[in-house]
Design a protein around this motif. Structure first.
Motif, mmCIF file in Angstrom:
data_model
loop_
_atom_site.group_PDB
_atom_site.id
_atom_site.type_symbol
_atom_site.label_atom_id
_atom_site.label_comp_id
_atom_site.label_asym_id
_atom_site.label_seq_id
_atom_site.Cartn_x
_atom_site.Cartn_y
_atom_site.Cartn_z
ATOM 1 N N UNK A 11 36.728 47.150 41.503
ATOM 2 C CA UNK A 11 36.263 46.858 40.296
ATOM 3 C C UNK A 11 37.120 46.600 38.855
ATOM 4 N N UNK A 12 37.995 48.207 39.124
ATOM 5 C CA UNK A 12 38.915 48.106 37.710
ATOM 6 C C UNK A 12 39.634 47.181 38.255
ATOM 7 N N UNK A 13 40.366 47.535 38.998
ATOM 8 C CA UNK A 13 41.388 46.279 39.217
ATOM 9 C C UNK A 13 40.889 44.826 38.770
ATOM 10 N N UNK A 14 38.921 44.330 39.223
ATOM 11 C CA UNK A 14 38.942 43.113 39.015
ATOM 12 C C UNK A 14 38.845 43.357 37.102
ATOM 13 N N UNK A 15 38.354 44.313 36.674
ATOM 14 C CA UNK A 15 37.730 43.840 34.902
ATOM 15 C C UNK A 15 39.412 43.835 34.348
ATOM 16 N N UNK A 16 40.056 44.727 34.965
ATOM 17 C CA UNK A 16 42.229 44.625 34.781
ATOM 18 C C UNK A 16 42.308 43.468 34.079
ATOM 19 N N UNK A 17 42.295 42.969 35.406
ATOM 20 C CA UNK A 17 43.124 41.850 35.073
ATOM 21 C C UNK A 17 41.909 40.695 35.549
ATOM 22 N N UNK A 18 41.645 39.713 34.842
ATOM 23 C CA UNK A 18 40.520 38.632 34.835
ATOM 24 C C UNK A 18 41.143 37.244 36.274
ATOM 25 N N UNK A 19 42.424 37.261 36.761
ATOM 26 C CA UNK A 19 43.117 37.026 37.542
ATOM 27 C C UNK A 19 42.792 37.550 39.024
ATOM 28 N N UNK A 20 42.641 38.786 39.021
ATOM 29 C CA UNK A 20 42.310 39.326 40.215
ATOM 30 C C UNK A 20 40.824 39.043 40.508
ATOM 31 N N UNK A 21 40.331 39.276 39.687
ATOM 32 C CA UNK A 21 38.975 38.629 39.742
ATOM 33 C C UNK A 21 38.710 36.820 39.903
ATOM 34 N N UNK A 22 39.424 36.720 39.450
ATOM 35 C CA UNK A 22 38.684 34.760 40.180
ATOM 36 C C UNK A 22 39.094 34.954 41.334
ATOM 37 N N UNK A 23 40.379 35.655 41.767
ATOM 38 C CA UNK A 23 40.928 35.113 43.254
ATOM 39 C C UNK A 23 40.123 36.193 44.177
ATOM 40 N N UNK A 24 39.330 37.428 44.017
ATOM 41 C CA UNK A 24 38.692 38.049 45.389
ATOM 42 C C UNK A 24 37.904 38.239 44.784
ATOM 43 N N UNK A 25 36.135 37.769 43.918
ATOM 44 C CA UNK A 25 35.647 37.589 43.814
ATOM 45 C C UNK A 25 34.623 37.144 44.966
ATOM 46 N N UNK A 26 35.065 35.264 44.527
ATOM 47 C CA UNK A 26 34.212 34.095 45.745
ATOM 48 C C UNK A 26 34.105 34.806 47.331
ATOM 49 N N UNK A 27 35.603 35.644 47.319
ATOM 50 C CA UNK A 27 35.737 36.248 48.201
ATOM 51 C C UNK A 27 35.053 37.625 49.313
ATOM 52 N N UNK A 28 34.924 38.119 47.928
ATOM 53 C CA UNK A 28 33.939 39.198 48.397
ATOM 54 C C UNK A 28 32.349 38.672 48.934
ATOM 55 N N UNK A 29 31.863 37.792 47.999
ATOM 56 C CA UNK A 29 31.313 37.474 48.270
ATOM 57 C C UNK A 29 30.640 36.793 49.652
ATOM 58 N N UNK A 30 31.544 35.450 50.218
ATOM 59 C CA UNK A 30 31.729 35.143 51.684
ATOM 60 C C UNK A 30 31.848 36.625 52.691
ATOM 61 N N UNK A 31 32.699 37.460 52.467
ATOM 62 C CA UNK A 31 32.709 38.574 52.972
ATOM 63 C C UNK A 31 30.591 38.902 53.641
ATOM 64 N N UNK A 32 30.333 39.150 52.222
ATOM 65 C CA UNK A 32 29.001 39.488 52.722
ATOM 66 C C UNK A 32 27.922 38.823 53.463
#
Lengths: 256, 243
Positions: free
Chosen positions: A83-104
């Motif tokens: 969460x901290x990484x995604x908040x600090x670096x928007x790129x990380x958020x864009x990369x991994x947020x959709x993946x996170x949802x898919x894993x669910x």
């Protein structure tokens, strides 16, 4: 204060009555022989099974709880870092947020056997499964919490010369606490269920193992006893987290 | 002591401020009066260092602070007290940010609370205080951040009329006592005349400081000042100049 306690009792009374009524109906159904006793054991029998197997149940609970706790701690840790990484670096958020949802969308039960094949019958596959399931609600809760931090408050701190770390500490982290705790409550419930499921699929002890054993013995009373025990454990965990939350957010009770 | 020199700001093709010059002397209260959306808040963002202007500079006691936050205190219409910190800990924030240890910061805040009419509220949460008290706490926080200049962006406009005029009197009084210089944003002409030594009109698009009114008599003023002919005359002139 006393008055408030009374009113909470009054609030919860209907639920308690409904539960008691349900148990009563259940007992009556069994007593009158409406459903054969070997298919649905009566509440009295379930309680007797619980008492009879108490030692065994507690031993297995300890194993399951240990797995759940370990998985939850690692899940919270990784969720926080993510969460901290995604908040600090928007790129990380864009990369991994959709993946996170898919894993669910991957059902836990489907990957559990794989984990057993990869990591064996010991504690590792259980913990991995719990981390996988708990990490999501925590990451999402925290990320949303960070994102919802008041932009004006952040600007105010910036105008006072605050750095990124100070803004995180004084604004983002405390604003995310409520969301963090609702994520944690869900994660705690998941962790117990995850531990039980992974024990079904391979293991030497734990409530899930106990469950598969009594099921193959057609001991329905013991089945019911362990099911109820599992939900009680989940409820207790959630209540415990509620207490911690109350202690950490006293300001939410200040408005009176 | 505070000088704004030839400041121009644009966001892309949108020119918001053009060649703005402004000075604020020790203990002075200067209002920037203009319509909403006229660039007043942008000007404050430049002065507080949150925004770097396209051209021009901001000087504090001769030191260039353009684009460098952390020098001038800032206070908004919303009090921006953090709901999860006590009044004491809210006011202590600027000290904590500067690296003052927590205990010492709290001690300093507690010392100043009575002066701001906040005695006994240190351990309370912001939601437990009235709007006026919260604004006073916000001012104490601003003051602990920089004890010389305060930028106030419509600080009293969210308060009810009675609380507001009480706050006006209180503010002028405390400003005198702690020898604060204030740059005040408002769109309320009466408030500006009542409080200011000088009023600068920010008009047009891009916004320019077109006129300046020096308000006499000097402060402290008679409570009946708003009822006088002089007051109405200022008001008439300012309204004519704005429209």
């Amino acid at each position: 204060m006393k008055k408030r306690r009374l009113s909470t009792i009054r609030d919860k009374l209907p639920a308690a009555l409904a539960l008691a009524g349900l148990v009563l109906v259940w007992e009556l159904v069994c007593l009158t022989g409406l459903v054969p006793g070997y298919m649905l054991p009566s509440p009295v029998k379930v309680v007797r099974a619980f008492v009879g197997d108490f030692g065994l149940l507690m031993e297995n609970s300890a194993v399951t709880l240990q797995e759940a706790f370990l998985g939850l701690v690692i899940g919270v840790g990784t969720g926080f870092v993510f969460a901290v990484l995604m908040d600090a670096f928007p790129v990380v958020r864009k990369m991994f947020y959709p993946l996170l949802v898919i894993t669910q969308t991957i059902p836990t039960v489907a990957i559990a056997p794989l984990l057993v094949l990869w990591f064996g019958y010991e504690i590792t596959p259980k913990v991995v499964l719990i981390v996988l399931t708990t990490f999501f609600p925590l990451t999402v809760g925290l990320t949303d919490g960070f994102a919802q931090a008041d932009a004006d408050a952040i600007n105010l701190l910036r105008s006072m010369g605050a750095g990124k770390l100070q803004i995180f500490r004084y604004i983002k982290l405390p604003s995310a606490l409520p969301q963090f705790f609702s994520g944690l409550r869900i994660a705690a419930a998941y962790s117990v269920v995850g531990a039980v499921i992974s024990e079904w699929l391979g293991g030497f002890s734990g409530l899930g193992v106990y469950m598969t054993r009594v099921r193959s013995a057609y001991a329905f009373d013991k089945m019911f006893a362990v099911i109820i025990l599992i939900s009680v454990i989940s409820l207790l965990l959630m209540a415990l987290i509620g207490l911690v939350e109350r202690a950490m957010t006293p300001y939410r009770r200040a408005r009176e | 002591m505070l000088e704004v020199k030839n400041v121009s700001v644009s966001f892309g093709d949108n020119h918001v401020l053009e060649d703005v010059n402004l000075t604020l002397g020790k203990g002075e209260l200067v209002s920037v009066l203009g319509v909403s959306g006229g660039g007043k808040t942008t000007l404050f963002n430049v002065i507080s260092g949150l925004l770097t202007p396209r051209q021009g500079s901001v000087l504090l006691d001769g030191e260039d602070i353009t684009g460098r936050p952390g020098h001038v205190g800032y206070m908004l219409q919303k009090d921006m007290l953090l709901p999860y910190r006590t009044i004491e800990d809210n006011c202590a924030l600027p000290l904590l940010l500067r690296g003052v240890p927590k205990k010492e910061a709290r001690r300093q805040v507690r010392e100043r609370l009575p002066e701001f009419g906040l005695e006994g509220t240190g351990r309370k949460w912001p939601v437990q205080l009235s709007g006026g008290m919260r604004q006073r706490a916000a001012l104490l926080r601003t003051h602990l951040f920089s004890d010389n200049v305060a930028l106030l962006d419509e600080p009293f406009s969210a308060l009810d009329t009675l609380t507001r005029s009480a706050m006006h009197r209180w503010y002028l009084d405390i400003m005198e006592r702690i020898r604060l210089s204030t740059l005040f944003i408002t769109h309320d002409i009466d408030e500006a005349i009542l409080l200011s030594d000088r009023i600068c009109l920010l008009t047009g698009h891009p916004g320019r400081l077109t006129r300046e009114f020096v308000i006499s008599p000097a402060r402290p003023r008679d409570p009946d000042f708003p009822m006088t002919q002089e007051f109405l005359e200022y008001k008439r002139q300012i309204r004519a100049a704005i429209s």
